[in-house]
Scaffold this motif. Structure first.
Motif, short mmCIF file in Angstrom:
data_model
loop_
_atom_site.label_atom_id
_atom_site.label_comp_id
_atom_site.label_asym_id
_atom_site.label_seq_id
_atom_site.Cartn_x
_atom_site.Cartn_y
_atom_site.Cartn_z
N VAL A 435 -2.40 -4.28 -23.65
CA VAL A 435 -1.83 -2.98 -23.30
C VAL A 435 -2.84 -2.13 -22.53
N LEU A 436 -4.09 -2.08 -23.00
CA LEU A 436 -5.10 -1.28 -22.32
C LEU A 436 -5.33 -1.75 -20.89
N VAL A 437 -5.37 -3.06 -20.71
CA VAL A 437 -5.56 -3.61 -19.36
C VAL A 437 -4.31 -3.39 -18.52
N PHE A 438 -3.14 -3.44 -19.15
CA PHE A 438 -1.89 -3.15 -18.43
C PHE A 438 -1.92 -1.74 -17.85
N VAL A 439 -2.39 -0.77 -18.64
CA VAL A 439 -2.49 0.61 -18.14
C VAL A 439 -3.47 0.68 -16.97
N ALA A 440 -4.59 -0.03 -17.08
CA ALA A 440 -5.57 -0.03 -15.98
C ALA A 440 -4.97 -0.62 -14.72
N ARG A 441 -4.26 -1.73 -14.85
CA ARG A 441 -3.65 -2.35 -13.67
C ARG A 441 -2.59 -1.45 -13.05
N THR A 442 -1.82 -0.76 -13.89
CA THR A 442 -0.79 0.15 -13.37
C THR A 442 -1.42 1.31 -12.62
N PHE A 443 -2.47 1.89 -13.19
CA PHE A 443 -3.21 2.97 -12.51
C PHE A 443 -3.71 2.50 -11.15
N LEU A 444 -4.38 1.34 -11.16
CA LEU A 444 -4.97 0.83 -9.93
C LEU A 444 -3.91 0.46 -8.90
N LEU A 445 -2.78 -0.07 -9.36
CA LEU A 445 -1.70 -0.42 -8.44
C LEU A 445 -1.18 0.81 -7.71
N PHE A 446 -0.91 1.87 -8.46
CA PHE A 446 -0.39 3.09 -7.84
C PHE A 446 -1.44 3.72 -6.94
N GLN A 447 -2.69 3.70 -7.37
CA GLN A 447 -3.75 4.26 -6.54
C GLN A 447 -3.87 3.50 -5.22
N MET A 448 -3.82 2.18 -5.28
CA MET A 448 -3.97 1.38 -4.06
C MET A 448 -2.78 1.53 -3.12
N ILE A 449 -1.59 1.74 -3.68
CA ILE A 449 -0.42 1.96 -2.83
C ILE A 449 -0.57 3.26 -2.04
N THR A 450 -1.25 4.25 -2.61
CA THR A 450 -1.45 5.51 -1.90
C THR A 450 -2.67 5.47 -0.98
N VAL A 451 -3.68 4.68 -1.33
CA VAL A 451 -4.89 4.62 -0.49
C VAL A 451 -4.69 3.66 0.69
N TYR A 452 -3.89 2.63 0.52
CA TYR A 452 -3.69 1.63 1.58
C TYR A 452 -3.22 2.27 2.88
#
Length: 558
Positions: A435-452
């Motif tokens: 679960v903790l890693v799932f939250v990290a991946r979700t954060f990073l996914l949304f961040q990368m979608i905005t930074v890309y």
């Protein structure tokens, strides 16, 4: 007699030519509407200040005299000595308000603490995920030493770049960037070379982002699917047991090699619980997910990326969460360290390994900020503290990398797993059910979608601006460029999704020019022009150039 027949407001000017009257020549009567209002006529200190009746009458009077002659008539233009300075200009509004005019030099300045964390946030990219893998490739002790050494080396080269415009005294360099400095010393070739290697770093980052977005989207979907269908992941794959499970996706690794490329294709072993495998057929990390992300292509075609810039704070949140995640995992897993200086054991790698150039390549990009450091430091409120603030920012970046890299390597459970199981993306060592890693991946996914899209915007502005002189020459030009960039990301995510190798190659290539070669050459040329070039400086900076070249060449033999 002839003069008596001439109108009082003639369109001819008898006397000194108006073109010699300095800056007033650039003003016409329409340009006088943003006129000077004396401070005593401004009521209050609000950003939107009320104008007194006296100032309003003065404005009407100026407009009245302006209508007495044609727009091309310069007779009533104000002389130079009454034209106010830039900091004293106010724009009059029909609503009875005045707005102070601010030029670029009057832009808001940031205190040192803001500047330091802006540099820290800019450097904290995807490389942080590969630092534990890089330390593993170099060996624990050698990896720490290399990280500290590369940090100081890149800081020094960054310092040279920061000081390079001030060493040029023949022209005004107040608004110069590093490509302008390269053009000054090396001509057009230097400017285009600087642009090319900047593009290598940006496009390389976009390719890494595509691979990681595919990875994070796959694991996020896998987590949701398993929760919805009550799939138990505890017995799937090779790894430890317990609530803090750590997995080794590729257990039969050659201890001396770089065989982690295959880790991305084995993520669904043991997960196929549906009878016909429909879900895993259409939800594959390498076969389908990279193509699904093509829906992001229209975001790259926006004329402005200002909307996505509002989400840059997510990068800071993601890094802080990663640090917290690493801390929690360290507390739960404990430390697993044994020191084998030159020989590998069954579960531990030696302290010094010949694969260390893989770490130097990653770190060159991890500490890379050289193409934009001048821009970032211009906003610093106290310019005399630029060197100090830059050094503090590099110290924070180095400590962050050391904290994440050392902790992940130290807590990796050996035995039963070998340290060689550490992935180029250390989050892949945790199952999708965490679960903790799932939250990290979700954060990073949304961040990368905005930074890309922001990265794509930077690529477009630099390439199109240099080639066509416009940031957006046409939709077709922009679309072709974006298709090329997205296509590169899709191909790498499908056939070679090893972010460690992508980062080290792009870091070594762009670092050769922008970190080692150009700063060293510029420094030596500048000293020679000042008559202060000495043999020790030549030896040291020539060694830096050879070091950058060796860093690039070594990547092809790892």
């Amino acid at each position: 007699m002839e003069d008596d027949c001439r109108p009082l407001l003639s369109t001819e000017y008898t006397g000194e030519s108006y073109s010699h009257r300095g800056s007033a020549d650039s003003l016409d009567f329409r340009g006088k509407r943003p006129f000077h209002v004396e401070p005593r006529n401004i009521v209050g200190d609000d950003p939107q200040e009320r104008i007194s009746a006296e100032a309003a009458i003065l404005n009407s009077r100026v407009h009245y005299y302006g209508r007495l002659t044609g727009s091309s008539d310069r007779l009533l233009s104000p002389p130079d000595h009454v034209i106010p300075r830039a900091e004293e200009l106010y724009v009059y509004s029909p609503l009875g308000t005045a707005f102070k005019v601010s030029d670029g030099d009057q832009a808001p300045k940031n205190p040192s603490i803001i500047t330091i964390f802006a540099i820290w946030n800019t450097m904290m990219g995807t490389s942080i995920l590969s630092i534990p893998w890089g330390i593993k490739q170099a060996g624990f002790t050698l990896g720490i030493l290399i990280l500290i050494f590369i940090g100081f080396l890149t800081l020094y080269c960054c310092y040279i770049i920061l000081k390079s415009p001030k060493a040029i005294t023949t022209v005004d360099t107040s608004d110069w960037e590093f490509p302008d400095v390269c053009r000054h010393y090396f001509g057009k070739w230097g400017q285009w070379s600087c642009l090319f290697f900047s593009m290598v770093s940006l496009v390389g980052a976009m390719v890494v982002y595509w691979v990681l977005m595919s990875n994070f989207l796959y694991n996020t979907g896998q987590f949701i699917y398993n929760k919805a269908h009550h799939v138990n992941m505890s017995d799937s794959g090779f790894g430890t047991n317990g609530s803090d499970r750590v997995i080794c996706s590729y257990p039969h690794i050659n201890p001396g090699g770089n065989d982690t490329v295959g880790t991305f294709s084995l993520g669904s072993i043991g997960n196929n619980t549906d009878s016909d495998g429909t879900f895993h057929r259409y939800w594959s990390k390498t076969n389908t997910i990279p193509f699904y992300l093509i829906v992001l292509l229209p975001l790259l075609c926006f004329r402005s990326a200002s909307f996505f810039a509002r989400f840059t704070f997510l990068g800071t949140i993601s890094v802080i969460y990663l640090i917290a995640l690493v801390t929690v995992k360290a507390v739960h897993l404990g430390f697993h360290l044994e020191f084998h200086w030159f020989d590998a054991s069954q579960f531990y790698v030696p302290e010094f390994r010949l694969l260390f150039p893989q770490l130097t390549g990653v770190l060159t990009l991890a500490f890379f900020i050289h193409n934009c450091v001048i821009t970032l430091m211009k906003s610093n409120k106290h310019q005399e503290n630029n060197v100090r603030d830059l050094s503090v920012a590099y110290l924070l970046v180095g400590l962050t990398y050391l904290y994440v890299g050392v902790l992940i390597f130290a807590v990796f459970p050996s035995p039963p797993l070998t340290k060689d199981c550490i992935e180029p993306n250390f989050l892949d060592n945790f199952p999708s059910s965490d679960v903790l890693v799932f939250v990290a991946r979700t954060f990073l996914l949304f961040q990368m979608i905005t930074v890309y899209p922001l990265l794509g915007y930077l690529v477009r502005v630099q390439i199109m601006g240099q080639i066509f002189g416009k940031h957006y020459p046409s939709f077709l030009h922009v679309l072709v460029l974006n298709i090329f960039i997205v296509g590169a990301g899709v191909l790498m995510a499908k056939f070679y999704p090893n972010i460690g190798s992508i980062i080290r190659f792009s870091g070594a290539l762009c670092g050769l020019a922008l970190v080692f070669v150009f700063p060293s050459l510029i420094h030596m040329i500048s000293l020679k022009q000042q008559g202060r070039l000495r043999l020790p400086s030549v030896v040291v900076h020539s060694f830096l150039i050879l070091l950058g070249l060796a860093n690039l060449v070594a990547q092809f033999f790892m």
